[in-house]
Enzyme design. Structure first.
Site, PDB file in Angstrom:
ATOM      1  N   HIS A 304       0.834  -1.216   0.000  1.00  0.00           N
ATOM      2  CA  HIS A 304       0.000   0.000   0.000  1.00  0.00           C
ATOM      3  C   HIS A 304       0.860   1.254   0.000  1.00  0.00           C
ATOM      4  O   HIS A 304       1.869   1.339   0.689  1.00  0.00           O
ATOM      5  CB  HIS A 304      -1.039   0.000   1.121  1.00  0.00           C
ATOM      6  CG  HIS A 304      -0.513   0.041   2.517  1.00  0.00           C
ATOM      7  ND1 HIS A 304      -0.176   1.221   3.142  1.00  0.00           N
ATOM      8  CD2 HIS A 304      -0.293  -0.938   3.433  1.00  0.00           C
ATOM      9  CE1 HIS A 304       0.222   0.960   4.379  1.00  0.00           C
ATOM     10  NE2 HIS A 304       0.173  -0.339   4.591  1.00  0.00           N
ATOM     11  N   GLU A 350      -4.972   2.137   2.376  1.00  0.00           N
ATOM     12  CA  GLU A 350      -5.082   0.950   3.225  1.00  0.00           C
ATOM     13  C   GLU A 350      -5.230   1.353   4.681  1.00  0.00           C
ATOM     14  O   GLU A 350      -5.937   0.712   5.444  1.00  0.00           O
ATOM     15  CB  GLU A 350      -3.834   0.066   3.047  1.00  0.00           C
ATOM     16  CG  GLU A 350      -3.928  -1.289   3.733  1.00  0.00           C
ATOM     17  CD  GLU A 350      -3.486  -1.285   5.188  1.00  0.00           C
ATOM     18  OE1 GLU A 350      -3.745  -2.278   5.871  1.00  0.00           O
ATOM     19  OE2 GLU A 350      -2.898  -0.292   5.657  1.00  0.00           O
ATOM     20  N   GLU A 351      -4.543   2.439   5.071  1.00  0.00           N
ATOM     21  CA  GLU A 351      -4.445   2.755   6.496  1.00  0.00           C
ATOM     22  C   GLU A 351      -5.749   3.200   7.131  1.00  0.00           C
ATOM     23  O   GLU A 351      -6.063   2.802   8.245  1.00  0.00           O
ATOM     24  CB  GLU A 351      -3.374   3.842   6.732  1.00  0.00           C
ATOM     25  CG  GLU A 351      -1.951   3.387   6.454  1.00  0.00           C
ATOM     26  CD  GLU A 351      -1.449   2.361   7.463  1.00  0.00           C
ATOM     27  OE1 GLU A 351      -2.237   1.908   8.303  1.00  0.00           O
ATOM     28  OE2 GLU A 351      -0.266   2.016   7.393  1.00  0.00           O
ATOM     29  N   ASP A 378       2.951  -6.524   3.599  1.00  0.00           N
ATOM     30  CA  ASP A 378       2.630  -5.415   4.511  1.00  0.00           C
ATOM     31  C   ASP A 378       2.987  -5.800   5.944  1.00  0.00           C
ATOM     32  O   ASP A 378       2.234  -5.523   6.862  1.00  0.00           O
ATOM     33  CB  ASP A 378       1.144  -5.052   4.394  1.00  0.00           C
ATOM     34  CG  ASP A 378       0.819  -3.769   5.134  1.00  0.00           C
ATOM     35  OD1 ASP A 378       1.755  -3.007   5.460  1.00  0.00           O
ATOM     36  OD2 ASP A 378      -0.374  -3.534   5.408  1.00  0.00           O
TER      37      ASP A 378
HETATM   38 ZN   LIG Z   1       0.477  -1.465   6.317  1.00  0.00          ZN
END
Ligand SMILES: [Zn+2]
Length: 392
Positions: A304, A350-351, A378
């Site tokens: 990401h 993504e966060e 990740d």
């Molecule tokens: Zn991450």
């Protein structure tokens, strides 16, 4: 058999001295690469071992992932969704993959949340003697801010939701709930401990607000005792009042907990002026090398692109992004032509929203794209130990 185009001899330069993260980023790119090879070429033959040797040498002695990671972290370190840094990271990775000459590089558009932290957060506690002691905090992602003058209230510590439930509204209403749930140090696989502790960051505010709490302070989700509170995302539910939520450093969580055992009248003050702004446009960034036999069937590797602005996002997840690009770079520079189309996907948001992953999945479904395998990195740019496939 591996198929090659533009055969070229690759000289083997002297082993360069790279720092550890550079080596591990290269090794992770190799792990990605060989995961793909195992799918693509299950009947590897002798000539493949020569090619595999070349891949190792290319990745370990000429790899560019670490250099690219440095640029990403240095120039686009603050790249939370919706920020100028995120827009810069999109443009940079697109340009990088174009410069590498991948067969196709394109942007997948979507709307993303735009949360901003605002000014440096501030906090302290006040004991029964009216003494103030500072606390190191940071707002949790997606949290609302406090009033401009800050929020001050009695604080009540709980270890978990069960303890919160047992206290009930009578003891929680009007207070700041302090979730002090340390990560379990006995877990060898630290993500298991992370998963247990992160619940309080994710859902602490909602659960505390049900009982009338006015704010939430969550012990930073980390194994080390330090003064660097980790941010991370949290969620609200529309039917429950929104209250401000912050993380407190593990060292200060220990101190606050110890003081509360001696003095239950302690009050906590914190101020943060973070806010959620309207959604803005952003993109996943995708690079491809077309397959020779099944170009409409895909194998993807990804990471990401967005990262919290409290750091530079090297481990989370710049390394995943650069490893993914490196996989395609290895195919390209060694002249390996895959049977299936290989994609490197840089997911956005993504966060604090997951919009990029959702957009990718929705589009793949809408277009009827067949994905044989998808792998995301990740978990930090450490030595690769494998990958896992959670199932339901
Ligand atoms: Zn991450």
């Amino acid at each position: 058999m591996l198929k090659r185009y533009n055969p070229q001899s690759v000289p083997v330069p002297a082993r360069s001295s790279v720092v550890q993260i550079g080596e591990t980023v290269a090794k992770q790119a190799l792990l990605f690469f060989f995961c793909l090879l195992s799918v693509l070429f299950s009947n590897a033959q002798n000539s493949d071992s020569i090619m595999i040797r070349r891949i190792f040498e290319q990745a370990l002695t000429k790899g560019e992932a670490y250099k690219n990671l440095e640029v990403l972290c240095r120039d686009y370190g603050k790249r939370l969704s919706g920020s100028p840094g995120a827009a810069g990271a999109v443009a940079y990775t697109k340009k990088l993959m174009e410069a590498y000459g991948f067969d196709s590089v394109w942007l997948q558009p979507m709307m993303v949340p735009h949360w901003v932290r605002g000014d440096q957060e501030m906090s302290f506690y006040i004991n029964s003697k009216s003494e103030k002691k500072p606390l190191t905090i940071c707002a949790l992602g997606n949290s609302i801010g406090t009033e401009m003058i800050g929020l001050q209230a009695r604080v009540i510590e709980v270890k978990n939701f069960k303890e919160l439930d047992s206290l009930g509204r009578k003891q929680v209403e009007g207070k700041i709930v302090f979730f002090n749930h340390p990560m379990d140090q006995s877990k060898i696989w630290t993500f298991e401990a992370y998963g247990e502790a992160v619940e309080y960051r994710w859902a602490g505010a909602v659960n505390a607000a049900k009982y009338g709490a006015v704010g939430v302070m969550v012990r930073s989700v980390a194994t080390s005792l330090d003064d660097y509170p980790h941010t991370g995302t949290m969620q609200y539910i529309d039917s429950i009042p929104k209250i401000p939520a912050c993380a407190v450093s593990t060292l200060d969580a220990e101190e606050l907990s110890a003081k509360l055992k001696l003095d239950t009248s302690i009050r906590v003050f914190f101020r943060q002026n973070c806010e959620m702004l309207p959604d803005v446009p952003s993109f996943n960034v995708i690079g491809e090398i077309f397959g020779t036999e099944a170009p409409k069937e895909f194998i993807s590797v990804g990471g990401h692109l967005d990262a919290w602005e409290t750091g530079t996002g090297a481990h989370d997840d710049g390394s995943g992004v650069m490893q993914s690009i490196e996989v395609l770079w290895l195919f390209k520079t060694l002249g390996i032509r895959p049977k299936h189309t290989i994609r490197a996907v840089m997911f956005m948001n993504e966060e604090n929203g997951g919009r990029g992953g959702k957009k990718y999945a929705d589009d793949a479904k809408a277009k009827g794209e067949k994905h044989l395998f998808a792998l995301e990195s990740d978990a930090g740019g450490f030595d690769p130990r494998g990958f896992f496939l959670p199932g339901r």
